[in-house]
Design a protein around this motif. Structure first.
Motif, PDB file in Angstrom:
ATOM      1  N   THR A  20      -0.875 -38.780  -3.894  1.00  0.00           N
ATOM      2  CA  THR A  20      -0.702 -37.986  -2.740  1.00  0.00           C
ATOM      3  C   THR A  20      -0.633 -36.683  -3.246  1.00  0.00           C
ATOM      4  OG1 THR A  20       1.827 -38.144  -3.104  1.00  0.00           O
ATOM      5  CG2 THR A  20       0.618 -39.836  -1.583  1.00  0.00           C
ATOM      6  N   LYS A  21      -0.805 -35.618  -2.064  1.00  0.00           N
ATOM      7  CA  LYS A  21      -0.782 -34.037  -2.837  1.00  0.00           C
ATOM      8  C   LYS A  21       0.422 -33.597  -1.492  1.00  0.00           C
ATOM      9  CE  LYS A  21      -3.454 -29.914  -3.061  1.00  0.00           C
ATOM     10  NZ  LYS A  21      -3.871 -29.406  -1.912  1.00  0.00           N
ATOM     11  N   SER A  22       1.413 -32.960  -1.894  1.00  0.00           N
ATOM     12  CA  SER A  22       2.385 -32.207  -0.930  1.00  0.00           C
ATOM     13  C   SER A  22       1.959 -30.966  -0.717  1.00  0.00           C
ATOM     14  CB  SER A  22       3.982 -32.298  -1.753  1.00  0.00           C
ATOM     15  OG  SER A  22       4.418 -33.474  -1.931  1.00  0.00           O
ATOM     16  N   TYR A  23       2.364 -30.558   0.625  1.00  0.00           N
ATOM     17  CA  TYR A  23       1.993 -28.962   0.829  1.00  0.00           C
ATOM     18  C   TYR A  23       2.587 -28.253  -0.395  1.00  0.00           C
ATOM     19  CZ  TYR A  23       0.811 -30.480   5.344  1.00  0.00           C
ATOM     20  OH  TYR A  23      -0.019 -31.184   6.254  1.00  0.00           O
ATOM     21  N   GLY A  24       1.638 -27.122  -0.602  1.00  0.00           N
ATOM     22  CA  GLY A  24       2.088 -25.863  -1.581  1.00  0.00           C
ATOM     23  C   GLY A  24       1.876 -26.428  -3.194  1.00  0.00           C
ATOM     24  N   LYS A  25       1.384 -27.546  -3.557  1.00  0.00           N
ATOM     25  CA  LYS A  25       1.312 -28.062  -4.701  1.00  0.00           C
ATOM     26  C   LYS A  25      -0.121 -28.075  -4.972  1.00  0.00           C
ATOM     27  CE  LYS A  25       5.436 -29.313  -5.194  1.00  0.00           C
ATOM     28  NZ  LYS A  25       6.233 -28.789  -6.259  1.00  0.00           N
ATOM     29  N   ASP A  26      -0.295 -27.987  -6.212  1.00  0.00           N
ATOM     30  CA  ASP A  26      -2.111 -27.648  -6.760  1.00  0.00           C
ATOM     31  C   ASP A  26      -2.375 -28.993  -7.544  1.00  0.00           C
ATOM     32  OD1 ASP A  26      -0.376 -27.292  -8.986  1.00  0.00           O
ATOM     33  OD2 ASP A  26      -1.567 -25.633  -9.735  1.00  0.00           O
ATOM     34  N   VAL A  27      -1.810 -29.835  -7.772  1.00  0.00           N
ATOM     35  CA  VAL A  27      -2.228 -31.177  -8.064  1.00  0.00           C
ATOM     36  C   VAL A  27      -1.823 -32.451  -7.214  1.00  0.00           C
ATOM     37  CG1 VAL A  27      -2.430 -30.448 -10.550  1.00  0.00           C
ATOM     38  CG2 VAL A  27      -0.278 -31.488  -9.738  1.00  0.00           C
ATOM     39  N   PHE A  28      -2.563 -33.492  -7.563  1.00  0.00           N
ATOM     40  CA  PHE A  28      -1.964 -34.669  -6.993  1.00  0.00           C
ATOM     41  C   PHE A  28      -1.083 -35.308  -7.956  1.00  0.00           C
ATOM     42  CE2 PHE A  28      -5.992 -33.855  -4.584  1.00  0.00           C
ATOM     43  CZ  PHE A  28      -5.785 -34.343  -3.445  1.00  0.00           C
ATOM     44  N   TYR A  29      -0.270 -36.431  -7.234  1.00  0.00           N
ATOM     45  CA  TYR A  29       0.778 -37.130  -7.974  1.00  0.00           C
ATOM     46  C   TYR A  29       0.805 -38.574  -7.470  1.00  0.00           C
ATOM     47  CZ  TYR A  29       3.111 -32.657  -8.730  1.00  0.00           C
ATOM     48  OH  TYR A  29       3.553 -31.337  -9.070  1.00  0.00           O
ATOM     49  N   ILE A  30       1.063 -39.338  -8.236  1.00  0.00           N
ATOM     50  CA  ILE A  30       1.157 -40.849  -7.975  1.00  0.00           C
ATOM     51  C   ILE A  30       2.576 -40.841  -6.914  1.00  0.00           C
ATOM     52  CG2 ILE A  30       1.865 -43.248  -8.926  1.00  0.00           C
ATOM     53  CD1 ILE A  30       0.477 -42.303 -11.409  1.00  0.00           C
ATOM     54  N   PRO A  31       2.395 -41.586  -5.838  1.00  0.00           N
ATOM     55  CA  PRO A  31       3.621 -41.562  -4.934  1.00  0.00           C
ATOM     56  C   PRO A  31       4.855 -42.010  -5.286  1.00  0.00           C
ATOM     57  CG  PRO A  31       1.422 -42.732  -3.729  1.00  0.00           C
ATOM     58  CD  PRO A  31       1.348 -42.481  -5.215  1.00  0.00           C
ATOM     59  N   GLY A  32       6.035 -41.468  -4.966  1.00  0.00           N
ATOM     60  CA  GLY A  32       7.404 -41.628  -5.625  1.00  0.00           C
ATOM     61  C   GLY A  32       8.067 -40.417  -5.526  1.00  0.00           C
ATOM     62  N   GLY A  33       9.015 -40.268  -6.284  1.00  0.00           N
ATOM     63  CA  GLY A  33       9.978 -39.116  -6.412  1.00  0.00           C
ATOM     64  C   GLY A  33      11.256 -39.424  -7.201  1.00  0.00           C
ATOM     65  N   LYS A  34      12.202 -38.480  -7.120  1.00  0.00           N
ATOM     66  CA  LYS A  34      13.426 -38.480  -7.820  1.00  0.00           C
ATOM     67  C   LYS A  34      14.442 -39.348  -7.173  1.00  0.00           C
ATOM     68  CE  LYS A  34      12.697 -33.942  -8.814  1.00  0.00           C
ATOM     69  NZ  LYS A  34      13.273 -32.236  -8.550  1.00  0.00           N
ATOM     70  N   ARG A  35      15.438 -40.108  -7.975  1.00  0.00           N
ATOM     71  CA  ARG A  35      16.074 -40.909  -7.418  1.00  0.00           C
ATOM     72  C   ARG A  35      17.569 -40.040  -6.886  1.00  0.00           C
ATOM     73  NH1 ARG A  35      17.012 -45.294 -10.780  1.00  0.00           N
ATOM     74  NH2 ARG A  35      15.934 -44.440 -12.368  1.00  0.00           N
ATOM     75  N   ASP A  36      18.160 -40.469  -5.998  1.00  0.00           N
ATOM     76  CA  ASP A  36      19.411 -39.807  -5.442  1.00  0.00           C
ATOM     77  C   ASP A  36      20.581 -40.787  -6.221  1.00  0.00           C
ATOM     78  OD1 ASP A  36      18.354 -38.438  -3.564  1.00  0.00           O
ATOM     79  OD2 ASP A  36      18.611 -39.840  -1.756  1.00  0.00           O
ATOM     80  N   ALA A  37      21.637 -39.840  -6.510  1.00  0.00           N
ATOM     81  CA  ALA A  37      22.818 -40.266  -7.121  1.00  0.00           C
ATOM     82  C   ALA A  37      23.245 -41.743  -6.734  1.00  0.00           C
ATOM     83  CB  ALA A  37      24.077 -39.459  -6.923  1.00  0.00           C
ATOM     84  N   GLY A  38      23.187 -42.559  -7.820  1.00  0.00           N
ATOM     85  CA  GLY A  38      23.660 -44.098  -7.538  1.00  0.00           C
ATOM     86  C   GLY A  38      22.578 -44.955  -7.247  1.00  0.00           C
TER      87      GLY A  38
END
Length: 132
Positions: A20-38
């Protein structure tokens, strides 16, 4: 030294990997993200993939692939990202959410279009014969 803790969903199809490529980013990423607390790995991954791609991962099918670390893209030198990767089946139709500009399927030859930690994952999957 700061470390960014992220989870990633590795979806392979015919020796290609979903990115995936998010708006405003210049590279693609494997889908996912940061964990929320807990949150556990599984909770964070299910939430992030649903937010990005509007599909539901089947938690019972999640399989740990590996953990990879590299310099974080777009961050000051010394800021690293730790990416914990899982594969798993999903329900629904893959489509970009409002935060995602583009969805693409890449082969190993496309790794110059991804962030540093994803390059490590590409190499690992290629060496294992999962990525063409």
């Amino acid at each position: 030294m700061k470390q960014i803790d992220k989870l990633a969903w590795v979806e392979l199809n015919d020796k290609t990997i979903l990115l995936t490529k998010s708006y405003g980013k210049d590279v693609f990423y494997i889908p996912g993200g940061k964990r929320d607390a807990g949150e556990t790995d599984e909770q964070a991954l299910l939430r992030e993939v649903c937010e990005e791609l509007t599909v539901s991962l089947d938690e019972k099918t999640l399989q740990y692939i590996g953990t990879f670390e590299a310099q974080a893209h777009g961050q000051p030198e010394g800021v690293t990202v730790k990416m914990t990767c899982y594969s798993g089946k999903y329900h629904g139709q893959l489509q970009a959410s409002s935060e995602i500009e583009e969805i693409a399927w890449f082969t190993h030859a496309d790794k110059d279009k991804v962030a540093g930690v994803d390059k490590l994952i590409f190499d690992y999957l290629y060496e294992k014969g999962f990525l063409g």
